[in-house]
Design an enzyme around this catalytic site. Sequence first.
Site, mmCIF file in Angstrom:
data_model
loop_
_atom_site.group_PDB
_atom_site.id
_atom_site.type_symbol
_atom_site.label_atom_id
_atom_site.label_comp_id
_atom_site.label_asym_id
_atom_site.label_seq_id
_atom_site.Cartn_x
_atom_site.Cartn_y
_atom_site.Cartn_z
ATOM 1 N N SER A 126 -0.421 5.533 -1.295
ATOM 2 C CA SER A 126 -0.561 6.738 -0.498
ATOM 3 C C SER A 126 -1.824 7.512 -0.884
ATOM 4 O O SER A 126 -2.930 6.992 -0.767
ATOM 5 C CB SER A 126 0.700 7.589 -0.663
ATOM 6 O OG SER A 126 0.806 8.544 0.345
ATOM 7 N N HIS B 195 8.133 4.681 3.390
ATOM 8 C CA HIS B 195 6.903 4.885 2.618
ATOM 9 C C HIS B 195 7.123 4.681 1.117
ATOM 10 O O HIS B 195 6.200 4.845 0.334
ATOM 11 C CB HIS B 195 6.370 6.301 2.881
ATOM 12 C CG HIS B 195 5.020 6.571 2.296
ATOM 13 N ND1 HIS B 195 3.892 5.871 2.677
ATOM 14 C CD2 HIS B 195 4.606 7.466 1.358
ATOM 15 C CE1 HIS B 195 2.848 6.323 1.997
ATOM 16 N NE2 HIS B 195 3.251 7.280 1.195
ATOM 17 N N ASP C 76 5.545 2.964 8.866
ATOM 18 C CA ASP C 76 5.179 4.027 7.931
ATOM 19 C C ASP C 76 4.139 4.942 8.577
ATOM 20 O O ASP C 76 2.988 4.544 8.775
ATOM 21 C CB ASP C 76 4.618 3.392 6.659
ATOM 22 C CG ASP C 76 4.236 4.408 5.596
ATOM 23 O OD1 ASP C 76 4.286 5.624 5.877
ATOM 24 O OD2 ASP C 76 3.882 3.980 4.480
#
Length: 375
Positions: free
Chosen positions: A201, A313, A264
């Site tokens: 991320s 995620h 996602d």
Amino acid sequence: MWRQVQGSHDWDGLLQPLHPVVRDEVARYGELVVACYKVVDVDPSSARHMCCKHGKERVLEEAGVAGAGYEVTRYIYATPDVAGPPSASWVGYVAVSTDEMTRRLGRRDVVVSLRGTMTQAEWAANLMSALEPMCRDARPDVKVESGFLNLYASSASKSCRSAGGMGSCRDQLLREVSRLIKSFSEDMPGEDMSVTLAGHSMGSALAMLLGYDLAELGLNRDASGRRVPVTIFSFGGPRVGNAAFKDRCDELGVKVLRVANVRDPVTMLPGAFVNEGTRGFLNAVAGGGDRYTHVGVELALDFLSLRDLGSVHDLGTYVSSIKAETCGKVPDAVASRRGGGVVAKAMEFVESQGAAAFAWQEAALGGLVQSLGLI
């Protein structure tokens, strides 16, 4: 085949079907990032809040990856200065392969492992989606998200004892990675080396900025002048920069494997509606200006739990899916909509509404991501 695994041929023929060596290596690097989440102190009352709970000598053991074959050489801190007084938070570590692991891998591997968003200040930075030049003087056309650049380049405070006086996240990373390359290439001349940047991320965005910097500044060269390959394994990573940023990364030979769950929403941000794939009305609205563009090759996953939407995620689920070999088996209907469900409906709506809906729909998707606890 370590060079192919690191992307020397852009993983051609290795992803569909997924080569077992690639599968194992990608999962291994994912686990080194999972370790970051396991050792950070999240207790607000602790004197070491948002710092690592363990010393460098024990951290991988405490994180459950004692046999990883790496020695941690430095902790890394980031200091976004966008929400309140700047405060440094531990975001990951730099490590180097042991002699035994080096023999197994076929090269000395310098690893940077970076976690995703965990603080409000990091959230505030993530949502700063304006593009700005990475290096204003050298290449003003190469632009990246201002929030990620803020996290990467802002100077660290002394809120963590180990971070005091060490400069920005960028300074810390460039200094340590270049030091390791120089040190080992001098001590072990002729030994093959690699630099592997792994992030989840927000961490994958920082890894992208670091990979660009290392190659652009020529810091990925050993003592003899040989170029050390730089590879980024991005897990659930957002877009980071514009097309010029992508093109320059390609020119510099920075290799990126984007491991992305097609459901996602983080992998669709920023630039969810005006990006490298924009067509039709929004293409005209963009007017040929800067657009966010993904870098590298995608390794697509497809997983979703209706009982836990945030799991789309989750890094642990990413790694489990890789091990289960669910890569490259994405239905065409799902892949074409990049997210399915709520996200797909939002994209269809904005395409039908045009420019008036664009700005708030982009913000709404960002709000959805935050509400699910993603990034």
